[in-house]
Write a protein that holds these residues in place. Structure first.
Motif, mmCIF file in Angstrom:
data_model
loop_
_atom_site.group_PDB
_atom_site.id
_atom_site.type_symbol
_atom_site.label_atom_id
_atom_site.label_comp_id
_atom_site.label_asym_id
_atom_site.label_seq_id
_atom_site.Cartn_x
_atom_site.Cartn_y
_atom_site.Cartn_z
ATOM 1 N N GLY A 68 -7.506 -37.453 -35.919
ATOM 2 C CA GLY A 68 -8.174 -38.410 -35.059
ATOM 3 C C GLY A 68 -7.545 -39.768 -35.253
ATOM 4 O O GLY A 68 -7.073 -40.085 -36.329
ATOM 5 N N LYS A 69 -7.531 -40.526 -34.214
ATOM 6 C CA LYS A 69 -6.917 -41.857 -34.250
ATOM 7 C C LYS A 69 -5.507 -41.766 -34.815
ATOM 8 O O LYS A 69 -5.083 -42.570 -35.634
ATOM 9 N N PHE A 70 -4.799 -40.775 -34.360
ATOM 10 C CA PHE A 70 -3.440 -40.518 -34.834
ATOM 11 C C PHE A 70 -2.505 -41.458 -34.090
ATOM 12 O O PHE A 70 -2.096 -41.195 -32.971
ATOM 13 N N ALA A 71 -2.179 -42.582 -34.689
ATOM 14 C CA ALA A 71 -1.448 -43.621 -33.987
ATOM 15 C C ALA A 71 0.042 -43.656 -34.325
ATOM 16 O O ALA A 71 0.846 -44.001 -33.478
ATOM 17 N N VAL A 72 0.402 -43.313 -35.523
ATOM 18 C CA VAL A 72 1.785 -43.462 -35.956
ATOM 19 C C VAL A 72 2.379 -42.075 -36.231
ATOM 20 O O VAL A 72 1.891 -41.354 -37.097
ATOM 21 N N VAL A 73 3.407 -41.720 -35.499
ATOM 22 C CA VAL A 73 4.028 -40.404 -35.636
ATOM 23 C C VAL A 73 4.515 -40.180 -37.063
ATOM 24 O O VAL A 73 4.353 -39.101 -37.627
ATOM 25 N N ASP B 102 -5.048 -29.507 -35.182
ATOM 26 C CA ASP B 102 -5.895 -29.817 -34.032
ATOM 27 C C ASP B 102 -5.708 -31.276 -33.634
ATOM 28 O O ASP B 102 -6.326 -32.176 -34.192
ATOM 29 N N HIS B 103 -4.859 -31.470 -32.625
ATOM 30 C CA HIS B 103 -4.587 -32.804 -32.083
ATOM 31 C C HIS B 103 -5.328 -33.021 -30.766
ATOM 32 O O HIS B 103 -4.873 -33.778 -29.914
ATOM 33 N N GLN B 104 -6.470 -32.368 -30.575
ATOM 34 C CA GLN B 104 -7.177 -32.487 -29.298
ATOM 35 C C GLN B 104 -7.596 -33.916 -28.994
ATOM 36 O O GLN B 104 -7.766 -34.283 -27.845
ATOM 37 N N TYR B 105 -7.780 -34.711 -30.027
ATOM 38 C CA TYR B 105 -8.251 -36.076 -29.820
ATOM 39 C C TYR B 105 -7.109 -37.089 -29.799
ATOM 40 O O TYR B 105 -7.329 -38.285 -29.762
ATOM 41 N N LEU B 106 -5.893 -36.575 -29.808
ATOM 42 C CA LEU B 106 -4.710 -37.425 -29.722
ATOM 43 C C LEU B 106 -4.511 -37.851 -28.271
ATOM 44 O O LEU B 106 -4.592 -37.031 -27.361
ATOM 45 N N ASP B 107 -4.265 -39.113 -28.047
ATOM 46 C CA ASP B 107 -4.038 -39.616 -26.695
ATOM 47 C C ASP B 107 -2.587 -39.348 -26.306
ATOM 48 O O ASP B 107 -1.682 -40.077 -26.710
ATOM 49 N N LEU B 108 -2.375 -38.281 -25.530
ATOM 50 C CA LEU B 108 -1.009 -37.904 -25.142
ATOM 51 C C LEU B 108 -0.346 -38.932 -24.245
ATOM 52 O O LEU B 108 0.876 -38.960 -24.138
ATOM 53 N N LYS B 109 -1.142 -39.779 -23.610
ATOM 54 C CA LYS B 109 -0.557 -40.802 -22.735
ATOM 55 C C LYS B 109 0.286 -41.791 -23.532
ATOM 56 O O LYS B 109 1.194 -42.408 -23.001
ATOM 57 N N LYS B 110 -0.025 -41.927 -24.816
ATOM 58 C CA LYS B 110 0.708 -42.863 -25.663
ATOM 59 C C LYS B 110 1.888 -42.196 -26.376
ATOM 60 O O LYS B 110 2.677 -42.861 -27.017
ATOM 61 N N MET B 111 1.983 -40.865 -26.268
ATOM 62 C CA MET B 111 3.059 -40.133 -26.938
ATOM 63 C C MET B 111 4.242 -39.956 -25.996
ATOM 64 O O MET B 111 4.067 -39.698 -24.819
ATOM 65 N N THR B 112 5.405 -40.082 -26.541
ATOM 66 C CA THR B 112 6.613 -39.838 -25.766
ATOM 67 C C THR B 112 7.182 -38.475 -26.174
ATOM 68 O O THR B 112 6.786 -37.900 -27.189
ATOM 69 N N PHE B 113 8.114 -37.999 -25.382
ATOM 70 C CA PHE B 113 8.796 -36.754 -25.716
ATOM 71 C C PHE B 113 9.486 -36.885 -27.065
ATOM 72 O O PHE B 113 9.471 -35.968 -27.876
ATOM 73 N N ALA B 114 10.053 -38.052 -27.325
ATOM 74 C CA ALA B 114 10.719 -38.302 -28.609
ATOM 75 C C ALA B 114 9.711 -38.231 -29.764
ATOM 76 O O ALA B 114 10.052 -37.754 -30.852
ATOM 77 N N ASP B 115 8.478 -38.684 -29.536
ATOM 78 C CA ASP B 115 7.447 -38.598 -30.570
ATOM 79 C C ASP B 115 7.142 -37.139 -30.908
ATOM 80 O O ASP B 115 7.008 -36.777 -32.081
ATOM 81 N N VAL B 116 7.026 -36.302 -29.881
ATOM 82 C CA VAL B 116 6.761 -34.877 -30.097
ATOM 83 C C VAL B 116 7.917 -34.248 -30.867
ATOM 84 O O VAL B 116 7.714 -33.483 -31.808
ATOM 85 N N GLN B 117 9.139 -34.596 -30.498
ATOM 86 C CA GLN B 117 10.309 -34.072 -31.211
ATOM 87 C C GLN B 117 10.309 -34.522 -32.669
ATOM 88 O O GLN B 117 10.671 -33.758 -33.559
ATOM 89 N N MET B 118 9.880 -35.749 -32.925
ATOM 90 C CA MET B 118 9.827 -36.269 -34.292
ATOM 91 C C MET B 118 8.804 -35.491 -35.120
ATOM 92 O O MET B 118 9.080 -35.103 -36.258
ATOM 93 N N ILE B 119 7.624 -35.233 -34.551
ATOM 94 C CA ILE B 119 6.598 -34.461 -35.254
ATOM 95 C C ILE B 119 7.129 -33.068 -35.589
ATOM 96 O O ILE B 119 6.966 -32.577 -36.706
ATOM 97 N N GLN C 201 6.321 -25.271 -22.554
ATOM 98 C CA GLN C 201 7.553 -26.045 -22.744
ATOM 99 C C GLN C 201 7.644 -26.587 -24.166
ATOM 100 O O GLN C 201 8.704 -26.561 -24.783
ATOM 101 N N LEU C 202 6.542 -27.104 -24.684
ATOM 102 C CA LEU C 202 6.539 -27.633 -26.048
ATOM 103 C C LEU C 202 6.799 -26.522 -27.060
ATOM 104 O O LEU C 202 7.492 -26.736 -28.052
ATOM 105 N N SER C 203 6.277 -25.326 -26.809
ATOM 106 C CA SER C 203 6.501 -24.206 -27.718
ATOM 107 C C SER C 203 7.973 -23.834 -27.801
ATOM 108 O O SER C 203 8.440 -23.325 -28.811
ATOM 109 N N LYS C 204 8.726 -24.105 -26.750
ATOM 110 C CA LYS C 204 10.160 -23.793 -26.737
ATOM 111 C C LYS C 204 10.978 -24.801 -27.529
ATOM 112 O O LYS C 204 12.162 -24.578 -27.781
#
Length: 124
Positions: free
Chosen positions: A19-24, A49-66, A96-99
């Motif tokens: 929750g309130k996951f702000a910094v990758v 469980d990142h259900q409460y993560l605001d995906l609007k603030k995440m970039t593709f690069a952030d997902v790749q970093m995680i 797509q993310l699973s790939k």
């Protein structure tokens, strides 16, 4: 960043609720805390469980970093499966993310939009 570990489902899986996951980069601290927890058992499947993560603030690069941080720690975790649960009604996005999984990872990673199918997948 806030997160809680739910070890009550061991040996089937551990649920990590964020929750309130702000910094990758804080994802590294989450994994470090998991690895040093006396309740952690190597090899246990994970549900993050990142259900409460605001995906609007995440970039593709952030997902790749995680995913990169997770892959780097996958050998220490020894988990064979990890489900990420994200807030999305878009099944194509989850597919797509699973790939994006790194072929060098020792863990299969899948993305889900709700918790129940993630629990079924990691348990099988």
């Amino acid at each position: 960043m806030k997160y809680d570990f739910d070890f009550s489902h061991i040996p089937d899986y551990v649920v990590i609720k964020t929750g309130k996951f702000a910094v990758v980069e804080d994802f590294y601290k989450l994994l470090k805390d998991l690895l040093t927890s006396p309740k952690w058992i190597k090899g246990t499947p994970l549900i993050i469980d990142h259900q409460y993560l605001d995906l609007k603030k995440m970039t593709f690069a952030d997902v790749q970093m995680i995913l990169s941080i997770f892959t780097f720690n996958s050998k220490k975790l020894e988990s064979k499966k990890c489900a990420f649960v994200i807030q999305s009604d878009n099944k194509d996005l989850c597919d797509q993310l699973s790939k994006l999984t790194d072929p060098e990872s020792t863990c299969i990673i899948r993305f889900f939009s709700t918790l129940p199918p993630a629990k079924v997948w990691v348990s099988n």
